[in-house]
Enzyme design. Structure first.
Site, PDB file in Angstrom:
ATOM      1  N   ASP A   1      24.886  50.643 -15.989  1.00  0.00           N
ATOM      2  CA  ASP A   1      25.864  49.551 -16.115  1.00  0.00           C
ATOM      3  C   ASP A   1      26.784  49.899 -17.274  1.00  0.00           C
ATOM      4  OD1 ASP A   1      27.259  47.086 -15.980  1.00  0.00           O
ATOM      5  OD2 ASP A   1      25.462  46.091 -15.252  1.00  0.00           O
TER       6      ASP A   1
ATOM      7  N   TRP B   1      60.000  38.818 -18.073  1.00  0.00           N
ATOM      8  CA  TRP B   1      58.627  39.229 -18.375  1.00  0.00           C
ATOM      9  C   TRP B   1      58.509  39.728 -19.801  1.00  0.00           C
ATOM     10  CZ3 TRP B   1      55.604  43.496 -19.668  1.00  0.00           C
ATOM     11  CH2 TRP B   1      56.279  44.717 -19.779  1.00  0.00           C
TER      12      TRP B   1
ATOM     13  N   TYR C   1      52.036  53.099 -19.934  1.00  0.00           N
ATOM     14  CA  TYR C   1      51.019  54.111 -19.645  1.00  0.00           C
ATOM     15  C   TYR C   1      49.700  53.464 -19.268  1.00  0.00           C
ATOM     16  CZ  TYR C   1      54.666  56.969 -21.480  1.00  0.00           C
ATOM     17  OH  TYR C   1      55.877  57.547 -21.657  1.00  0.00           O
TER      18      TYR C   1
END
Lengths: 104, 630, 222
Positions: B101, B136, B254
């Site tokens: 996990d 935005w 990026y």
């Protein structure tokens, strides 16, 4: 960043000792006194050496706390990378922003 | 080829999903939620294109148009592409590095719930026509009270603040996971390329998000408490927001693209039957892109007049980024070169990324020149550029990733015929939508105008874009049909569905809750190819393997898991399900929502709501910290 | 943040999980978190410095200001008081390393008495943090009395936000220390808990070094 798989399983934990702790505290205390003292000398404050010298003193305090109290000096190199890398980018960003705003 | 019959999840029902801490289930929830918001953001774009299809239309009001473009950008960046990447981070990183996990399973659940609640918080106002309307990138002072009264921007500020918590928490988790949960022998330079690119992205996240957090705190304080950060009358600098925003905003670019690069770097070698060309250089160029990404932000601001020196430096740094990016493109092409290419849907999308991203990359290099940028900035040319890199790049990569990993996640292949339709329609529609924007942009059409007059030469380009968008919606509908149809009725997939090289294909599809019955020992970059074709595995890859570890593995570094047992049968301790991360997330969101009442002049109510949110946060956080993980 | 404390405070399930580096997950996470915090404070400090000297009205940090109505405002920063609070915070770091050493070396020779009393050192660290916050509360209220509010000018906005953010970090640190103290009182911290104390200490010292930077950049350099 290096890989530490080779010496896995055993964390090197060689903390600095009590004596070093006291010395570090003493140096921190002393530098702070010098800094504040310098602040009250108008001729020195007006000189061009004031800012660089204060920055150096501050950097020394910063470094010894990180090296000894945060025992980075004695800890895994990975932690140095995790801290110094971001610190470098942060200082680059501050410097670049100050230049862009004509403050340097 | 065996085993489709694998792990039916041991728990079912909605409660098991709400309380889950399994990285695969959380990844699946990210995938579904983010795909929903991808569709939502796409429909917002569709409405805008309807309005712009012909000159002087009045289908949508100017105010509604503002809300649509703001929410389209915000949704696609923060609610669709980033969480789609997060879906792959969650699902794949532990599988690729051979872990059971992530490092902090409950923190992982917390990240998802904060994302979901934050996404709802920032999205639902559009149904009441009070959605954020400042773009935005929410430039202050435009977004201060003086120019943007009303609650619209408040939803945006607090929504992004909430979403930032989710991204940061996840990033700390994945950094720790990748550093510390790798299987024995999985050295950094043996990690699959997707994990490598994700690793870089996590560092971008933890270093970029603090900048926007602070910029948003300033804006929040200005709006709620009357501070002076963006108040020009009090001497504030109108560029402060822009700088802080883009200090975040450029690394964010990026953050959006590198995971797609990683997915493509998994897909291309698999379907070329060749190892990735220039693995080391791919890693270094990824690091280089990430590092340089922090030194180029002001190229978004050439038009504000920073002076010749600053313009020159940022322009040069920006051009420099073209080099590692170009290296990646050439390495992908070299990976394909001479390979035995299988042109399945995932491969089509991967190659689509290589082509379309390159177009967006080239127009990006055009912007890096300040004189050219002055002509292009705030026109549709820029819109064309970033849709080529975000749709042509990120989304193509993510679609490829979904086709590629669908068999791993659901045990069935997606339909190839529908997939092929999806790809070609998307490819054609994408170019039909965005390529004409280069022209309308160079002809002077500004971004963010809700309508335009005829006779400026923009009509045919806008019509083409709008038709392209219609086609894109059809293509995406085909994808959605394929997705849900294949989940139930797709061809059963074996565990190594495509003949790939990495660890996630050595376990059943879908993987059991504990992933690996035995933690594998890794001796090369292509463990599964070594296992299946030992005669072809290169000695060089083994040269630096730790002899002790290899010996301890009894010279069987990896095996394919073909049987299924429960975790209890195997004696593997599994993290306990818990609802506390969700409650903690809920506390944070309530705490922020309370502030909304300040603007409605209900100060007491605001404090009451915020404090009860804080109480829930602290209470469930302590309950979480003091309850055992396993 | 929650990362570090996440699994930190319960250790009754001490499975020895394999990790690649042999290091503990929580410690890696807390260092990554500290790296991220560098950028957070970098953004705050940059803004303060960018806006330095740009306020249209006083009070100012280091200069006297005469308002259009003829009212005279003295330089507002109180260096003696802040030097004292800086000293307290620096000393808290010493107490913190003592607490860590006491937990790590419990039972070893030379760690009897006060030196091995982790409860005392945790309590004094938390107390020093609280005193620092008290100084800050005093500073903030006296500034408001002297006419500088967060809304007054750019200096007020950026100063209160920067130092307030730092104060919020100290507050979280104090709560964290008190939590550790409560655990220590309830069942006693043992050398097995070293890591739990260590990550709290790392956070605490980081908050301290941030103050070292703030003290020089904001208070002393004019």
């Amino acid at each position: 960043m290096s890989d530490h798989a080779s010496h896995a399983g055993h964390e090197v934990h060689e903390h600095p000792d009590w004596k070093q702790y006291k010395w570090v505290a003493l140096i921190l205390f002393a530098i702070t006194i010098v800094e504040v003292w310098a602040y009250y000398i108008p001729a020195f404050v007006a000189s061009s050496a004031f800012v660089p010298i204060l920055l150096v003193m501050s950097a020394v305090k910063f470094s010894i706390v990180v090296a000894y109290y945060m025992h980075l000096k004695y800890d895994n190199r990975l932690f140095i990378a995790l801290f110094v890398g971001p610190l470098f980018i942060a200082m680059f960003t501050i410097t670049a922003l100050l230049l862009l705003f004509g403050k340097l | 080829m065996t085993t489709y019959a694998s792990s039916a999840p041991e728990q079912t029902g909605i409660w098991s999903w709400i309380t889950t801490v399994d990285h695969k289930r959380i990844g699946t929830m990210y995938l579904f939620t983010a795909l929903f918001f991808f569709l939502f953001g796409g429909l917002e774009a569709g409405l805008m294109r309807v309005q712009l299809a012909r000159p002087n239309q009045a289908i949508i009001s100017a105010e509604m148009y503002n809300q649509l473009f703001t929410m389209h950008g915000t949704t696609m960046v923060f609610l669709a592409i980033m969480p789609l990447s997060a879906a792959f981070f969650n699902y794949l990183i532990p599988l690729q590095i051979g872990a059971r996990d992530v490092a902090f399973p409950r923190l992982n659940a917390f990240s998802y719930w904060v994302y979901l609640l934050g996404a709802v918080f920032i999205t639902f106002p559009i149904f009441f026509h009070i959605a954020p309307n400042g773009g935005w990138f929410g430039y202050a002072p435009l977004t201060t009270n003086q120019f943007s009264p009303g609650a619209n921007i408040d939803f945006w500020v607090m929504g992004l603040q909430i979403l930032g918590i989710s991204s940061l928490a996840a990033a700390f988790n994945f950094i720790t996971t990748i550093i510390n949960m790798r299987a024995p022998g999985m050295t950094l330079m043996r990690m699959p390329m997707f994990t490598w690119m994700s690793f870089i992205v996590q560092f971008l996240l933890i270093l970029a998000f603090p900048a926007i957090t602070i910029a948003l705190v300033f804006l929040l304080f200005d709006r709620f408490f009357g501070t002076a950060f963006y108040d020009i009358a009090k001497g504030a600098d109108p560029l402060l927001w822009q700088h802080l925003f883009w200090v975040f905003g450029h690394p964010e670019v990026y953050i959006l693209i590198l995971p797609a690069f990683g997915l493509v770097s998994e897909i291309l070698p698999t379907f070329s039957k060749k190892p990735l060309f220039g693995y080391n250089v791919m890693v270094y160029s990824g690091i280089m892109i990430g590092f340089l990404g922090f030194g180029v932000w002001a190229h978004h601001m050439f038009a504000v007049g920073m002076g010749a020196v600053a313009d020159t430096l940022f322009s040069m740094a920006t051009m420099l980024i073209g080099i590692p990016t170009g290296v990646k493109i050439f390495n992908w092409i070299a990976t394909l070169w001479g390979g035995q290419i299988r042109f399945v849907t995932a491969m089509k999308f991967a190659i689509g990324l290589v082509g379309l991203f390159t177009i967006g990359g080239i127009s990006g290099v055009m912007h890096s020149s300040p004189p050219a940028d002055l002509q292009q900035t705030d026109t549709y040319f820029v819109v064309a550029h970033f849709h080529y890199v975000l749709f042509g790049g990120s989304m193509m990569g993510i679609f490829g990733g979904i086709y590629f990993y669908f068999p791993k996640m659901f045990g069935r292949y997606m339909d190839e015929a529908l997939g092929t339709w999806h790809f070609w329609l998307t490819f054609i529609a994408m170019n039909l939508t965005f390529f004409p924007m280069h022209f309308s942009g160079l002809l002077g059409m500004p971004r963010r105008i809700y309508t335009y007059d005829a006779g400026q030469g923009w009509e045919k380009f806008n019509l083409a874009s709008s038709l392209g968008t219609l086609l894109l919606i059809i293509a995406t509908a085909i994808f959605v049909i394929n997705f849900f149809k294949s989940r139930k009725g797709g061809l059963p997939a074996p565990q190594d569905a495509w003949g790939a090289a990495t660890l996630e294909w050595s376990i059943p599809s879908p993987p059991p809750e504990y992933n690996f019955a035995r933690i594998p020992i890794v001796t090369s970059r292509s463990p599964l190819w070594d296992l299946k074709h030992p005669e072809m595995s290169s000695g060089a890859a083994h040269a630096d393997a730790d002899p002790v570890q290899v010996a301890s593995a009894n010279a069987v570094p990896l095996r394919e898991e073909t049987e299924h047992h429960t975790a209890a049968e195997l004696g593997i301790p599994m993290p306990l399900n818990t609802v506390k991360p969700l409650l903690t997330a809920l506390g944070i969101v309530i705490m922020f929502s309370g502030l909304m009442f300040i603007h409605l002049d209900h100060f007491a109510l605001a404090m009451a709501v915020s404090l009860s949110g804080a109480a829930l946060l602290i209470g469930s956080l302590y309950a979480w910290l003091f309850s055992p993980l396993e | 943040m929650s990362t570090a404390t996440a699994a930190a405070t319960h250790d009754d399930h001490e499975h020895v999980h394999y990790t690649t580096t042999g290091l503990d997950n929580r410690k890696i996470a807390v260092w990554a978190f500290i790296g991220s915090e560098c950028m957070l404070f970098a953004s705050l400090i940059s803004t303060y410095l960018i806006y330095k000297g740009r306020s249209r009205v006083g009070p100012f940090p280091h200069e006297t200001w005469t308002s259009p109505t003829g009212e005279v405002f003295k330089p507002i920063l109180n260096i003696p008081v802040t030097s004292a609070s800086t000293f307290v915070l620096l000393m808290s770091s010493l107490f913190m390393v003592m607490a860590l050493a006491a937990v790590e070396n419990r039972g070893k020779p030379g760690y009897g008495g006060l030196k091995g009393n982790s409860k005392f050192w945790l309590a004094t660290t938390a107390l020093a943090g609280t005193v620092f916050l008290g100084f800050q509360a005093f500073e903030f209220t006296s500034f408001v009395h002297e006419g500088l509010k967060i809304t007054t000018n750019l200096f007020g906005s950026s100063f209160f936000t920067l130092t307030g953010f730092h104060g919020a970090h100290v507050t979280v640190g104090v709560l964290w220390l008190l939590t550790l103290l409560a655990i220590d009182m309830k069942r006693g911290l043992t050398p097995k808990d070293t890591l739990v104390v260590d990550i709290c200490a790392l956070y605490w010292h980081f908050v301290d070094v941030v103050w070292i930077a703030i003290f020089t950049l904001i208070y002393l350099i004019q």
